[in-house]
Design a protein around this motif. Structure first.
Motif, PDB file in Angstrom:
ATOM      1  N   LYS A 213       0.846  -1.197   0.000  1.00 40.07           N
ATOM      2  CA  LYS A 213       0.000   0.000   0.000  1.00 40.07           C
ATOM      3  C   LYS A 213       0.876   1.240   0.000  1.00 40.07           C
ATOM      4  CE  LYS A 213      -2.093  -1.275   3.911  1.00 40.07           C
ATOM      5  NZ  LYS A 213      -1.762  -2.727   4.010  1.00 40.07           N
ATOM      6  N   ILE A 214       0.455   2.272  -0.712  1.00 43.44           N
ATOM      7  CA  ILE A 214       1.010   3.623  -0.579  1.00 43.44           C
ATOM      8  C   ILE A 214      -0.155   4.526  -0.225  1.00 43.44           C
ATOM      9  CG2 ILE A 214       2.241   5.525  -1.661  1.00 43.44           C
ATOM     10  CD1 ILE A 214       3.430   3.524  -3.644  1.00 43.44           C
ATOM     11  N   ILE A 215      -0.121   5.094   0.973  1.00 42.33           N
ATOM     12  CA  ILE A 215      -1.182   5.970   1.451  1.00 42.33           C
ATOM     13  C   ILE A 215      -0.591   7.358   1.677  1.00 42.33           C
ATOM     14  CG2 ILE A 215      -2.864   6.398   3.277  1.00 42.33           C
ATOM     15  CD1 ILE A 215      -3.003   3.383   3.705  1.00 42.33           C
ATOM     16  N   CYS A 216      -1.211   8.369   1.080  1.00 43.06           N
ATOM     17  CA  CYS A 216      -0.715   9.737   1.148  1.00 43.06           C
ATOM     18  C   CYS A 216      -1.604  10.593   2.056  1.00 43.06           C
ATOM     19  CB  CYS A 216      -0.676  10.357  -0.239  1.00 43.06           C
ATOM     20  SG  CYS A 216       0.349   9.431  -1.417  1.00 43.06           S
ATOM     21  N   VAL A 217      -0.966  11.435   2.841  1.00 45.46           N
ATOM     22  CA  VAL A 217      -1.658  12.345   3.748  1.00 45.46           C
ATOM     23  C   VAL A 217      -1.680  13.728   3.116  1.00 45.46           C
ATOM     24  CG1 VAL A 217      -1.683  13.347   6.066  1.00 45.46           C
ATOM     25  CG2 VAL A 217      -0.879  10.999   5.730  1.00 45.46           C
ATOM     26  N   GLY A 218      -2.874  14.319   3.009  1.00 43.26           N
ATOM     27  CA  GLY A 218      -3.013  15.646   2.417  1.00 43.26           C
ATOM     28  C   GLY A 218      -3.231  16.725   3.468  1.00 43.26           C
TER      29      GLY A 218
ATOM     30  N   LEU B  65       1.348  19.629 -14.630  1.00 38.67           N
ATOM     31  CA  LEU B  65       2.185  18.791 -13.775  1.00 38.67           C
ATOM     32  C   LEU B  65       2.766  19.657 -12.663  1.00 38.67           C
ATOM     33  CD1 LEU B  65       3.707  16.177 -13.059  1.00 38.67           C
ATOM     34  CD2 LEU B  65       5.468  16.867 -14.706  1.00 38.67           C
ATOM     35  N   ASP B  66       2.521  19.250 -11.416  1.00 37.91           N
ATOM     36  CA  ASP B  66       2.939  20.019 -10.243  1.00 37.91           C
ATOM     37  C   ASP B  66       3.819  19.148  -9.349  1.00 37.91           C
ATOM     38  OD1 ASP B  66       3.104  22.199  -8.555  1.00 37.91           O
ATOM     39  OD2 ASP B  66       0.946  22.301  -8.141  1.00 37.91           O
ATOM     40  N   TYR B  67       4.509  19.783  -8.423  1.00 32.25           N
ATOM     41  CA  TYR B  67       5.408  19.108  -7.489  1.00 32.25           C
ATOM     42  C   TYR B  67       4.847  19.211  -6.073  1.00 32.25           C
ATOM     43  CZ  TYR B  67       6.468  23.998  -6.800  1.00 32.25           C
ATOM     44  OH  TYR B  67       6.323  25.345  -6.566  1.00 32.25           O
ATOM     45  N   GLU B  68       5.198  18.263  -5.227  1.00 30.11           N
ATOM     46  CA  GLU B  68       4.906  18.319  -3.797  1.00 30.11           C
ATOM     47  C   GLU B  68       6.018  17.572  -3.071  1.00 30.11           C
ATOM     48  OE1 GLU B  68       1.034  17.030  -2.596  1.00 30.11           O
ATOM     49  OE2 GLU B  68      -0.025  18.333  -4.013  1.00 30.11           O
ATOM     50  N   GLY B  69       6.881  18.295  -2.367  1.00 29.62           N
ATOM     51  CA  GLY B  69       7.974  17.671  -1.644  1.00 29.62           C
ATOM     52  C   GLY B  69       7.509  17.111  -0.310  1.00 29.62           C
ATOM     53  N   GLU B  70       7.855  15.847  -0.031  1.00 27.88           N
ATOM     54  CA  GLU B  70       7.375  15.201   1.185  1.00 27.88           C
ATOM     55  C   GLU B  70       8.397  14.197   1.702  1.00 27.88           C
ATOM     56  OE1 GLU B  70       3.256  14.083   1.172  1.00 27.88           O
ATOM     57  OE2 GLU B  70       2.880  15.068  -0.760  1.00 27.88           O
ATOM     58  N   ILE B  71       8.226  13.805   2.941  1.00 27.73           N
ATOM     59  CA  ILE B  71       8.960  12.697   3.531  1.00 27.73           C
ATOM     60  C   ILE B  71       8.034  11.491   3.557  1.00 27.73           C
ATOM     61  CG2 ILE B  71      10.031  11.843   5.661  1.00 27.73           C
ATOM     62  CD1 ILE B  71      10.744  14.828   6.216  1.00 27.73           C
ATOM     63  N   ALA B  72       8.569  10.344   3.209  1.00 34.25           N
ATOM     64  CA  ALA B  72       7.788   9.109   3.233  1.00 34.25           C
ATOM     65  C   ALA B  72       8.388   8.160   4.261  1.00 34.25           C
ATOM     66  CB  ALA B  72       7.770   8.446   1.856  1.00 34.25           C
ATOM     67  N   ILE B  73       7.536   7.456   4.965  1.00 33.12           N
ATOM     68  CA  ILE B  73       7.988   6.441   5.909  1.00 33.12           C
ATOM     69  C   ILE B  73       7.617   5.065   5.365  1.00 33.12           C
ATOM     70  CG2 ILE B  73       7.780   8.013   7.865  1.00 33.12           C
ATOM     71  CD1 ILE B  73       5.240   6.389   8.666  1.00 33.12           C
ATOM     72  N   VAL B  74       8.486   4.106   5.623  1.00 32.67           N
ATOM     73  CA  VAL B  74       8.246   2.727   5.208  1.00 32.67           C
ATOM     74  C   VAL B  74       8.026   1.897   6.471  1.00 32.67           C
ATOM     75  CG1 VAL B  74       9.175   0.724   4.008  1.00 32.67           C
ATOM     76  CG2 VAL B  74       9.636   3.027   3.135  1.00 32.67           C
ATOM     77  N   ILE B  75       6.921   1.197   6.498  1.00 35.02           N
ATOM     78  CA  ILE B  75       6.554   0.396   7.667  1.00 35.02           C
ATOM     79  C   ILE B  75       7.456  -0.840   7.752  1.00 35.02           C
ATOM     80  CG2 ILE B  75       4.725  -0.995   8.717  1.00 35.02           C
ATOM     81  CD1 ILE B  75       4.261   2.032   8.902  1.00 35.02           C
ATOM     82  N   GLY B  76       7.915  -1.134   8.982  1.00 35.13           N
ATOM     83  CA  GLY B  76       8.782  -2.285   9.183  1.00 35.13           C
ATOM     84  C   GLY B  76       8.158  -3.405   9.982  1.00 35.13           C
ATOM     85  N   LYS B  77       7.114  -3.081  10.726  1.00 30.58           N
ATOM     86  CA  LYS B  77       6.475  -4.077  11.588  1.00 30.58           C
ATOM     87  C   LYS B  77       4.971  -3.968  11.439  1.00 30.58           C
ATOM     88  CE  LYS B  77       6.632  -3.332  16.049  1.00 30.58           C
ATOM     89  NZ  LYS B  77       7.137  -3.221  17.439  1.00 30.58           N
TER      90      LYS B  77
ATOM     91  N   ALA C 195       3.469   9.828  14.104  1.00 36.65           N
ATOM     92  CA  ALA C 195       2.930   8.813  15.020  1.00 36.65           C
ATOM     93  C   ALA C 195       1.411   8.765  14.946  1.00 36.65           C
ATOM     94  CB  ALA C 195       3.389   9.087  16.449  1.00 36.65           C
ATOM     95  N   ARG C 196       0.785   9.928  14.828  1.00 37.96           N
ATOM     96  CA  ARG C 196      -0.680   9.945  14.731  1.00 37.96           C
ATOM     97  C   ARG C 196      -1.135   9.383  13.394  1.00 37.96           C
ATOM     98  NH1 ARG C 196      -4.777  15.125  15.550  1.00 37.96           N
ATOM     99  NH2 ARG C 196      -6.709  13.952  15.232  1.00 37.96           N
ATOM    100  N   GLN C 197      -0.388   9.642  12.342  1.00 39.67           N
ATOM    101  CA  GLN C 197      -0.731   9.076  11.042  1.00 39.67           C
ATOM    102  C   GLN C 197      -0.761   7.552  11.104  1.00 39.67           C
ATOM    103  OE1 GLN C 197       1.699  10.619   7.827  1.00 39.67           O
ATOM    104  NE2 GLN C 197       1.822  12.637   8.785  1.00 39.67           N
ATOM    105  N   ILE C 198       0.267   6.971  11.691  1.00 37.43           N
ATOM    106  CA  ILE C 198       0.338   5.512  11.784  1.00 37.43           C
ATOM    107  C   ILE C 198      -0.817   4.977  12.618  1.00 37.43           C
ATOM    108  CG2 ILE C 198       1.712   3.592  12.698  1.00 37.43           C
ATOM    109  CD1 ILE C 198       4.215   5.278  11.981  1.00 37.43           C
TER     110      ILE C 198
ATOM    111  N   ILE D 240       3.793   5.335   3.845  1.00 35.62           N
ATOM    112  CA  ILE D 240       2.942   6.485   4.150  1.00 35.62           C
ATOM    113  C   ILE D 240       3.696   7.733   3.722  1.00 35.62           C
ATOM    114  CG2 ILE D 240       1.753   7.809   5.930  1.00 35.62           C
ATOM    115  CD1 ILE D 240       1.530   5.246   7.568  1.00 35.62           C
ATOM    116  N   VAL D 241       3.094   8.508   2.823  1.00 35.01           N
ATOM    117  CA  VAL D 241       3.659   9.777   2.364  1.00 35.01           C
ATOM    118  C   VAL D 241       3.022  10.868   3.225  1.00 35.01           C
ATOM    119  CG1 VAL D 241       4.030  11.282   0.383  1.00 35.01           C
ATOM    120  CG2 VAL D 241       3.941   8.798   0.064  1.00 35.01           C
ATOM    121  N   THR D 242       3.842  11.606   3.979  1.00 37.13           N
ATOM    122  CA  THR D 242       3.374  12.262   5.200  1.00 37.13           C
ATOM    123  C   THR D 242       2.829  13.678   5.054  1.00 37.13           C
ATOM    124  OG1 THR D 242       5.628  13.004   5.727  1.00 37.13           O
ATOM    125  CG2 THR D 242       4.919  10.854   6.600  1.00 37.13           C
ATOM    126  N   GLY D 243       2.862  14.262   3.852  1.00 38.16           N
ATOM    127  CA  GLY D 243       2.275  15.584   3.669  1.00 38.16           C
ATOM    128  C   GLY D 243       3.283  16.609   3.175  1.00 38.16           C
TER     129      GLY D 243
END
Length: 284
Positions: free
Chosen positions: A74-79, A125-137, A225-228, A243-246
């Motif tokens: 899954k790839i879930i993005c937060v807006g 075409l637009d850009y949005e810079g974000e940090i993404a987290i990868v779930i490990g557990k 943490a709240r996103q997760i 999770i792409v965090t915003g």
């Protein structure tokens, strides 16, 4: 040391970024076909130890980086997750009660160094810079105080968007967010070992050297943490999920008139402790 997925001479590998290039480790660990499998096995530390002190198998210029986890479940993005970004909507709300979410498909991302693709159907075409987290557990209904322990690593994301296609329906942005290779992810996966890696780090987006977006993760309306915790309430999070965090304010759509990406542009997403994701732009 960071983990990478790359192609060379028509073959796909996973391995580690080392001085002067990348080190393929996938042949050393044939039981794990992709980094998703490494993460699911809890073997990130093991494979990094195997890379310690070794020379690159592929020198810079002889390989192409792919998105670090090429096969996420899954790839879930937060807006709308930064205060100034929320203010862009001018609806009088200080902050929404719950986070906005939408899915993306792995094929809508390309790797570091490859161009973002502008389709013939739209110039927006637009850009949005974000940090993404990868779930490990894996986890379901993960308590917020335990959420960060479920992270395997961090990477960067340009959550590229075809803006007019996000408005084709009343409440649905999915079609504008999933054009092939319209976004990027990478350059690598940074192993997550300390909450300080995500709690208050700077994030900046530059287009052709000009700063367009800049903020800090400590200002997120919905911290990681709240996103997760929230997302895991309705879906089981699995190793390798992303999770792409915003994104902060300053995307091209917010200029008057809007400034869309054009072929030849260079977009850089940079975050403290993670690195820089750099992509050009090309027409399909």
């Amino acid at each position: 040391m960071n983990l990478v997925t790359f192609t060379a001479n028509g073959h796909s590998y996973w391995g580690a970024a080392v001085d002067g290039g990348v080190l393929a480790l996938s042949d050393d660990f044939p039981q794990w076909a992709t980094l998703r499998n490494v993460i699911a096995a809890g073997a990130v530390a093991e494979v990094l130890e195997a890379a310690r002190g070794r020379q690159p198998s592929h020198a810079d210029g002889t390989y192409t980086l792919q998105i670090p986890v090429p096969d996420p479940g899954k790839i879930i993005c937060v807006g709308v997750n930064f205060p100034d970004r929320n203010a862009e909507y001018k609806d009088g709300q200080v902050a929404p009660a719950n986070m906005s979410l939408f899915p993306r498909f792995a094929g809508s991302f390309t790797g570091h160094g490859s161009p973002l693709i502008r389709p013939p159907e739209s110039e927006q075409l637009d850009y949005e810079g974000e940090i993404a987290i990868v779930i490990g557990k894996a986890g379901r209904r993960i308590p917020q105080e335990e959420a960060l322990s479920h992270i395997a690593g961090l990477t960067l994301c340009n959550e590229g968007t075809i803006r007019d296609w996000t408005r084709h329906a009343k409440f649905n942005v999915t079609q504008g967010k999933n054009w092939h290779a319209s976004g990027a992810m990478g350059p690598w996966l940074v192993p997550f070992t300390d909450p300080a890696q995500i709690l208050d780090i700077g994030l900046v987006t530059r287009v052709n050297g000009e700063v367009r977006q800049q903020d800090r993760t400590s200002r997120m309306l919905f911290p990681v943490a709240r996103q997760i915790a929230y997302i895991s309430t309705f879906t089981q999070l699995e190793p390798g999920d992303i999770i792409v965090t915003g994104t902060p304010t300053g995307a091209g759509a917010r200029f008057d008139p809007p400034i869309w990406l054009r072929p030849g542009d260079i977009v850089e997403i940079e975050a403290e402790g993670i690195g820089m994701l750099r992509n050009g732009v090309a027409d399909e």
